[in-house]
Design a protein around this motif. Sequence first.
Motif, PDB file in Angstrom:
ATOM      1  N   GLU A 111      -8.140  11.248   4.110  1.00  0.00           N
ATOM      2  CA  GLU A 111      -7.404  11.867   5.219  1.00  0.00           C
ATOM      3  C   GLU A 111      -6.309  10.918   5.680  1.00  0.00           C
ATOM      4  OE1 GLU A 111      -7.677  14.680   7.235  1.00  0.00           O
ATOM      5  OE2 GLU A 111      -9.299  15.602   6.107  1.00  0.00           O
ATOM      6  N   GLY A 112      -5.180  11.479   6.062  1.00  0.00           N
ATOM      7  CA  GLY A 112      -4.099  10.678   6.615  1.00  0.00           C
ATOM      8  C   GLY A 112      -4.395  10.302   8.054  1.00  0.00           C
ATOM      9  N   GLN A 113      -3.773   9.230   8.510  1.00  0.00           N
ATOM     10  CA  GLN A 113      -3.939   8.820   9.903  1.00  0.00           C
ATOM     11  C   GLN A 113      -2.994   9.622  10.780  1.00  0.00           C
ATOM     12  OE1 GLN A 113      -3.385   4.618  10.143  1.00  0.00           O
ATOM     13  NE2 GLN A 113      -5.166   4.165   8.874  1.00  0.00           N
ATOM     14  N   ARG A 114      -3.395   9.809  12.005  1.00  0.00           N
ATOM     15  CA  ARG A 114      -2.556  10.530  12.955  1.00  0.00           C
ATOM     16  C   ARG A 114      -1.790   9.526  13.812  1.00  0.00           C
ATOM     17  NH1 ARG A 114      -3.403  15.582  11.743  1.00  0.00           N
ATOM     18  NH2 ARG A 114      -5.496  16.392  11.528  1.00  0.00           N
ATOM     19  N   GLY A 115      -0.714   9.989  14.388  1.00  0.00           N
ATOM     20  CA  GLY A 115       0.059   9.128  15.272  1.00  0.00           C
ATOM     21  C   GLY A 115       0.889   8.124  14.495  1.00  0.00           C
ATOM     22  N   VAL A 154      -2.539   5.487   3.958  1.00  0.00           N
ATOM     23  CA  VAL A 154      -2.483   4.853   2.646  1.00  0.00           C
ATOM     24  C   VAL A 154      -3.472   5.545   1.723  1.00  0.00           C
ATOM     25  CG1 VAL A 154      -1.706   2.600   3.489  1.00  0.00           C
ATOM     26  CG2 VAL A 154      -4.148   3.065   3.311  1.00  0.00           C
ATOM     27  N   VAL A 155      -3.201   5.450   0.432  1.00  0.00           N
ATOM     28  CA  VAL A 155      -4.077   6.063  -0.558  1.00  0.00           C
ATOM     29  C   VAL A 155      -4.888   4.984  -1.264  1.00  0.00           C
ATOM     30  CG1 VAL A 155      -2.700   8.133  -0.935  1.00  0.00           C
ATOM     31  CG2 VAL A 155      -2.205   6.087  -2.260  1.00  0.00           C
ATOM     32  N   THR A 156      -6.014   5.379  -1.809  1.00  0.00           N
ATOM     33  CA  THR A 156      -6.894   4.478  -2.548  1.00  0.00           C
ATOM     34  C   THR A 156      -6.711   4.698  -4.046  1.00  0.00           C
ATOM     35  OG1 THR A 156      -8.698   6.092  -2.652  1.00  0.00           O
ATOM     36  CG2 THR A 156      -8.611   4.669  -0.689  1.00  0.00           C
ATOM     37  N   VAL A 157      -7.308   3.825  -4.853  1.00  0.00           N
ATOM     38  CA  VAL A 157      -7.242   4.033  -6.305  1.00  0.00           C
ATOM     39  C   VAL A 157      -7.995   5.295  -6.695  1.00  0.00           C
ATOM     40  CG1 VAL A 157      -6.811   1.644  -7.003  1.00  0.00           C
ATOM     41  CG2 VAL A 157      -9.158   2.430  -6.749  1.00  0.00           C
ATOM     42  N   GLU A 158      -9.028   5.638  -5.945  1.00  0.00           N
ATOM     43  CA  GLU A 158      -9.754   6.884  -6.226  1.00  0.00           C
ATOM     44  C   GLU A 158      -8.876   8.100  -5.947  1.00  0.00           C
ATOM     45  OE1 GLU A 158     -11.023   4.322  -4.425  1.00  0.00           O
ATOM     46  OE2 GLU A 158     -12.598   3.642  -5.808  1.00  0.00           O
ATOM     47  N   ASP A 159      -8.073   8.037  -4.864  1.00  0.00           N
ATOM     48  CA  ASP A 159      -7.122   9.113  -4.561  1.00  0.00           C
ATOM     49  C   ASP A 159      -6.118   9.259  -5.701  1.00  0.00           C
ATOM     50  OD1 ASP A 159      -8.292   9.450  -2.017  1.00  0.00           O
ATOM     51  OD2 ASP A 159      -6.829   8.130  -1.051  1.00  0.00           O
ATOM     52  N   MET A 182       0.834  -1.176   0.000  1.00  0.00           N
ATOM     53  CA  MET A 182       0.000   0.000   0.000  1.00  0.00           C
ATOM     54  C   MET A 182       0.881   1.242   0.000  1.00  0.00           C
ATOM     55  SD  MET A 182      -2.861  -1.275  -0.112  1.00  0.00           S
ATOM     56  CE  MET A 182      -4.393  -1.556   0.645  1.00  0.00           C
ATOM     57  N   ALA A 183       0.510   2.197  -0.790  1.00  0.00           N
ATOM     58  CA  ALA A 183       1.309   3.412  -0.934  1.00  0.00           C
ATOM     59  C   ALA A 183       0.846   4.490   0.035  1.00  0.00           C
ATOM     60  CB  ALA A 183       1.214   3.933  -2.358  1.00  0.00           C
ATOM     61  N   THR A 184       1.795   5.272   0.480  1.00  0.00           N
ATOM     62  CA  THR A 184       1.485   6.438   1.294  1.00  0.00           C
ATOM     63  C   THR A 184       1.261   7.623   0.354  1.00  0.00           C
ATOM     64  OG1 THR A 184       3.785   7.147   1.478  1.00  0.00           O
ATOM     65  CG2 THR A 184       2.978   5.581   3.150  1.00  0.00           C
ATOM     66  N   PRO A 185       0.648   8.686   0.841  1.00  0.00           N
ATOM     67  CA  PRO A 185       0.484   9.872   0.001  1.00  0.00           C
ATOM     68  C   PRO A 185       1.823  10.380  -0.544  1.00  0.00           C
ATOM     69  CG  PRO A 185      -0.933  10.049   1.914  1.00  0.00           C
ATOM     70  CD  PRO A 185      -0.063   8.835   2.126  1.00  0.00           C
ATOM     71  N   LYS A 186       2.856  10.367   0.282  1.00  0.00           N
ATOM     72  CA  LYS A 186       4.179  10.834  -0.153  1.00  0.00           C
ATOM     73  C   LYS A 186       4.707   9.983  -1.304  1.00  0.00           C
ATOM     74  CE  LYS A 186       8.916  11.485   1.385  1.00  0.00           C
ATOM     75  NZ  LYS A 186       9.882  11.240   2.420  1.00  0.00           N
ATOM     76  N   ASN A 224      -4.046  20.384  -2.209  1.00  0.00           N
ATOM     77  CA  ASN A 224      -5.316  20.993  -2.615  1.00  0.00           C
ATOM     78  C   ASN A 224      -6.448  19.962  -2.602  1.00  0.00           C
ATOM     79  OD1 ASN A 224      -3.971  23.408  -3.032  1.00  0.00           O
ATOM     80  ND2 ASN A 224      -3.829  23.158  -5.247  1.00  0.00           N
ATOM     81  N   LEU A 225      -6.161  18.753  -3.074  1.00  0.00           N
ATOM     82  CA  LEU A 225      -7.183  17.705  -3.089  1.00  0.00           C
ATOM     83  C   LEU A 225      -7.565  17.288  -1.670  1.00  0.00           C
ATOM     84  CD1 LEU A 225      -5.903  15.500  -6.061  1.00  0.00           C
ATOM     85  CD2 LEU A 225      -7.694  17.262  -6.084  1.00  0.00           C
ATOM     86  N   LEU A 226      -6.583  17.186  -0.791  1.00  0.00           N
ATOM     87  CA  LEU A 226      -6.842  16.842   0.605  1.00  0.00           C
ATOM     88  C   LEU A 226      -7.731  17.900   1.250  1.00  0.00           C
ATOM     89  CD1 LEU A 226      -6.344  15.047   3.088  1.00  0.00           C
ATOM     90  CD2 LEU A 226      -4.282  16.402   3.519  1.00  0.00           C
ATOM     91  N   THR A 227      -7.378  19.164   1.058  1.00  0.00           N
ATOM     92  CA  THR A 227      -8.141  20.273   1.633  1.00  0.00           C
ATOM     93  C   THR A 227      -9.581  20.281   1.122  1.00  0.00           C
ATOM     94  OG1 THR A 227      -6.133  21.592   1.827  1.00  0.00           O
ATOM     95  CG2 THR A 227      -8.212  22.796   1.875  1.00  0.00           C
TER      96      THR A 227
END
Length: 188
Positions: free
Chosen positions: A37-41, A46-51, A1-5, A28-31
Motif C-alpha cells: 500500500e502507498g503512504q498517505r499524505g 516505496v516498493v519492495t523487491v517482492e512488489d 528507493m523507487a516509488t510505484p510510479k 490490479n496488484l494493489l487492489t
Amino acid sequence: MATPKQLVEKVAELTAVPVGSVILHDRNLLTAGLRSEGQRGRGKSVVTVEDAANLLIAVAGSRNVKDSAETVRLYSPLVADAPLEFGEEVRGKTFGDALAALLEAVPADRESYNDPEYGSVDVWLFGPNPAARIKWKVGERSDTIDYHLPHKRGARRVFADLEFISKFSQVTIGHVGEMVKGSVSTES
C-alpha cells in the motif's frame, strides 16, 4: 528507493509494454493485495523487491491486463526443482521468491553481469499451463532451474494448442533491482 510510479515507468521502458498497460497491472496488484500500500499524505511510497517481482510476473505472464492478479497467484508459488543458492543463503524455492532474490543479487554483483559471455540470467514464463525457468551463468558456474505447479492428486493440465513464452534477462532484472534498492538516482 523507487516509488510505484517509477517502477511502472521502468518496467514499461524495459519491456516495451505500454505505460498504460503497466499502470493497470500495478493497480490490479494493489487492489488484490499483491503490492504494498502507498503512504498517505507527505510520506513517500516505496516498493519492495517482492512488489517488483509481482509486477514483472504480471506483465510477462498475463495474456490480458485484467488477469494480472490471477497470473501472480498462479506463477509466484510455482515450486523449484532445485532452489537458488547464494553462498550460504538458499532462496528461490518458489518462482516469486527466486525472482525477488535475483532482483537483489544481480545489482549487488553488477560487475559479473557487464559481459553477457561471463554472466547472464534469463527468465522464461510459459503458459497457459503455468511454468517458469531461470537459467543463470556467472563465470564457470551455471544452472537451469525449472518451476512447476505443485503436484496435486487428480490435477489436470489444460490442453492448449496455442502456447506462449515470455522471456526477459539480467538487463531488466538489473535495472529494476537497482531502482528498487535505490542505488541509482531516479526522478519523480
